[in-house]
Design an enzyme around this catalytic site. Structure first.
Site, short mmCIF file in Angstrom:
data_model
loop_
_atom_site.label_atom_id
_atom_site.label_comp_id
_atom_site.label_asym_id
_atom_site.label_seq_id
_atom_site.Cartn_x
_atom_site.Cartn_y
_atom_site.Cartn_z
N GLU A 1 -7.13 13.77 0.09
CA GLU A 1 -6.32 13.89 -0.98
C GLU A 1 -7.08 14.37 -2.21
O GLU A 1 -8.17 14.32 -2.49
CB GLU A 1 -5.69 12.55 -1.33
CG GLU A 1 -4.61 12.48 -2.35
CD GLU A 1 -3.73 11.30 -2.67
OE1 GLU A 1 -3.96 10.63 -1.93
OE2 GLU A 1 -2.74 11.57 -3.16
N GLU B 1 5.42 8.75 1.51
CA GLU B 1 5.86 7.41 0.99
C GLU B 1 7.09 7.86 -0.36
O GLU B 1 6.98 7.33 -1.42
CB GLU B 1 4.75 6.67 0.18
CG GLU B 1 3.62 6.29 1.13
CD GLU B 1 2.58 5.37 0.38
OE1 GLU B 1 2.55 5.17 -0.88
OE2 GLU B 1 1.62 4.88 1.14
N GLU C 1 -1.99 6.62 7.14
CA GLU C 1 -2.91 6.06 6.10
C GLU C 1 -3.20 4.73 6.52
O GLU C 1 -2.29 3.82 6.62
CB GLU C 1 -2.06 6.03 4.75
CG GLU C 1 -1.91 7.36 4.00
CD GLU C 1 -1.68 7.26 2.57
OE1 GLU C 1 -1.83 6.35 1.78
OE2 GLU C 1 -0.99 8.38 2.10
O1 AHR Z 1 -4.59 6.75 -0.39
C1 AHR Z 1 -4.22 6.44 -1.87
C2 AHR Z 1 -2.76 6.23 -1.77
O2 AHR Z 1 -2.09 5.22 -1.24
C3 AHR Z 1 -1.89 7.70 -1.12
O3 AHR Z 1 -1.72 8.65 -2.16
C4 AHR Z 1 -0.65 6.90 -1.14
O4 AHR Z 1 0.30 7.82 -0.26
C5 AHR Z 1 -0.85 5.51 -0.81
O5 AHR Z 1 -0.08 4.73 -1.47
#
Ligand code: AHR
Length: 528
Positions: A53, A201, A332
């Site tokens: 990210e 999310e 994730e």
């Molecule tokens: O991985 C960090 C964050 O955690 C991501 O951006 C989000 O999707 C999650 O809440």
């Protein structure tokens, strides 16, 4: 969190194994019975996916250093990180987020570097986002490490039109304006997009949408965002992943699956996501270093809880999709710790210890046991963020203990699950109890049998005997990862403090005996 159910299930599993005639021998040797004549599901390599990210130094500094950097690089992408990631056969890299994805506008990140749009990364530290690492750089990075694209499109603050344009830009071979723009930006050939995340999310940072609102939006994106790369027609078709698992309720998965089951019109999905972090409550406070057995046991117990979450989500999905056409994508997961002292807390920087490696092994084993439904997963995150593979500081780079687990687990990519049974025993600390042993077996495409065993107990070794039915196995050789302490880490000063070493079973009559040190993970090739 849901630990009791996991524990009950683990006990049931042990009882079931005993009922099958599997015994723990009087000498406290545990018999691990492997039946290579039977097969489970294929373990899709996509469960070993990574996540990168635009967050802290995950991209800038960690992957991208720029063409003029003194750090050795190819077209701006640092070569030490590329070499390390290439070696673990990363199947796909989820990008550009996370929460960042629902604020990302792809046009900011194409074209001449000097003309890129600078924005603010409002999710992660409020720092400037230079857009220097954009579509072309991401695809170049994938090509350098030998991986595939997992693009998350912006449903939160973007439009179906914007996302459709992005896919056209990346994948079309027709002489459209966007195709010409891509060619002008240096890539006349279309890119492949293996996986497409339809938001992230969206119950939270992705727009706080109700499940119903998300479903309507998701359908629009699923319909209009087309991958037209001719090479991806048929077998290599792009898979679309909808958002599931609202941490506070089951509503998202239920709403998405219900819509899918009652589907009319031209839209589809191939997977629903589940996000789950080991963090012992918010804000994340578990220490990354200098912790003792209490924090170790808490984290590993919570890691075992992944099984419950998968079972829970699978039960919802089974109601609408008993044939398991739609996959569960755990895109994730990982341990989220207190940030490194002195770092920007918005950068989610943390050290990585032997505990985290053991947690990774336990979690990957859970995915493999659920390989019929879990067909994709992405650890968070790849470089310098959360449970990373590598940490960098300027020109320095270090491989984490978790990296070594990913390397040891390469043989499980696209292998076939092989049933295995053993009495897992119990590891207890304070009020925490959990299976002491965790093992999986698989057969790769050449027929080679592989075994992974984790001894979670930080104090006691585990004495195992391998019983492979119908096959004379003469050797079991591979690697072992352990260290003197559960909180042992690799640092720039001591990069090899935690690293795998060769490990073999010893012959005991017509069987093989394996002595697993405390707090260790072994991956072995079982050879006739
Ligand atoms: O991985 C960090 C964050 O955690 C991501 O951006 C989000 O999707 C999650 O809440």
């Amino acid at each position: 969190m849901n630990g009791r159910t996991a524990w009950v299930r683990a006990m049931r599993r042990s009882v079931a194994f005993l009922a099958l005639g599997i015994t723990t021998m009087a000498s406290a040797q545990t018999v691990v019975k492997i039946d290579p004549g039977k097969s489970g599901s294929r373990i899709e390599r996509d469960i070993f996916g990574q996540f990168a990210e635009h967050l802290g130094t995950g991209i800038y500094g960690g992957i991208w250093v720029g063409r003029d950097s003194k750090i050795p690089n190819v077209r701006g992408i640092r070569s030490d990180v590329v070499a390390a990631l290439h070696a673990i056969h990363v199947p796909n890299v989820r990008w550009p987020g996370g929460c960042f994805a629902d604020e990302y506008h792809w046009r900011n990140g194409i074209g001449p570097a000097a003309k890129r749009t600078v924005t603010v990364n409002s999710n992660w530290g409020g720092v400037p986002e230079p857009s220097t690492f954009g579509t072309e750089e991401y695809m170049d990075f994938l090509q350098q490490i030998g991986s595939e694209a997992f693009i998350s499109v912006n449903i939160g603050s973007g439009s179906p039109e914007e996302a459709a344009d992005w896919l056209e830009y990346m994948t079309t071979t027709q002489p459209t304006s966007l195709e010409k723009q891509r060619a002008a930006n240096g890539h006349p050939a279309p890119y492949k997009v293996h996986l497409l995340g339809l938001g992230n999310e969206n119950w939270g940072c992705g727009g706080a949408m109700s499940p119903e609102h998300y479903v309507e939006q998701m359908k629009l994106f699923s319909h209009f965002v087309r991958n037209t790369n001719p090479a991806q027609k048929g077998g290599e078709q792009m898979k679309r992943i909808a958002v599931g698992w609202d941490s506070n309720s089951k509503d998202y998965t239920d709403a998405v699956m219900k819509a899918w089951a009652e589907k009319t019109g031209d839209w589809d999905i191939d997977a629903v996501s589940l996000h789950n972090y080991v963090l012992d409550g918010w804000p994340p406070h578990l220490p990354a270093t200098g912790f003792g057995e209490a924090d170790y046991a808490k984290a590993i117990k919570e890691a075992y809880g992944m099984d419950d979450k998968i079972v829970h989500q699978t039960a919802i999905m089974d109601r609408y999709d008993p044939q398991k056409k739609v996959a569960l994508s755990v895109d994730e997961w990982g341990i989220w710790l207190a940030p490194t002292a002195g770092s920007n807390p918005g950068f989610l920087q943390q050290q990585n210890s032997l505990r985290d490696a053991i947690l990774a092994a336990v979690t990957l084993n859970i995915f493999m046991r659920h390989a019929d439904r879990v067909r994709m997963a992405n650890i968070a995150q790849m470089v310098n963020v959360l449970q990373a593979m590598v940490l960098t500081d300027g020109p320095k780079m270090v491989l984490t203990p978790t990296y070594h687990i990913y390397k040891m687990y390469v043989p499980f990519q696209d292998a076939t699950f092989v049933p295995i049974s053993y009495d897992s025993g119990t590891y207890r600390y304070g009020d925490k109890s959990m299976p002491r042993l965790d093992a999986v077996a698989a057969r790769d495409s050449s027929g080679q049998l592989w075994l992974s065993v984790t001894n979670v107990d930080p104090d006691k070794p585990a004495d195992l005997v391998l019983d492979v039915s119908g096959k004379a196995i003469r050797s079991a050789d591979g690697q072992l990862l352990t260290a003197d302490r559960v909180d042992a880490v690799n640092s720039f000063a001591a990069p090899d403090n935690v690293k795998p070493r060769p490990f073999s079973a010893q012959r005991q009559g017509d069987r093989l005996r394996l002595t697993m040190p405390p707090k260790s993970v072994a991956v072995l090739a079982l050879r006739p």
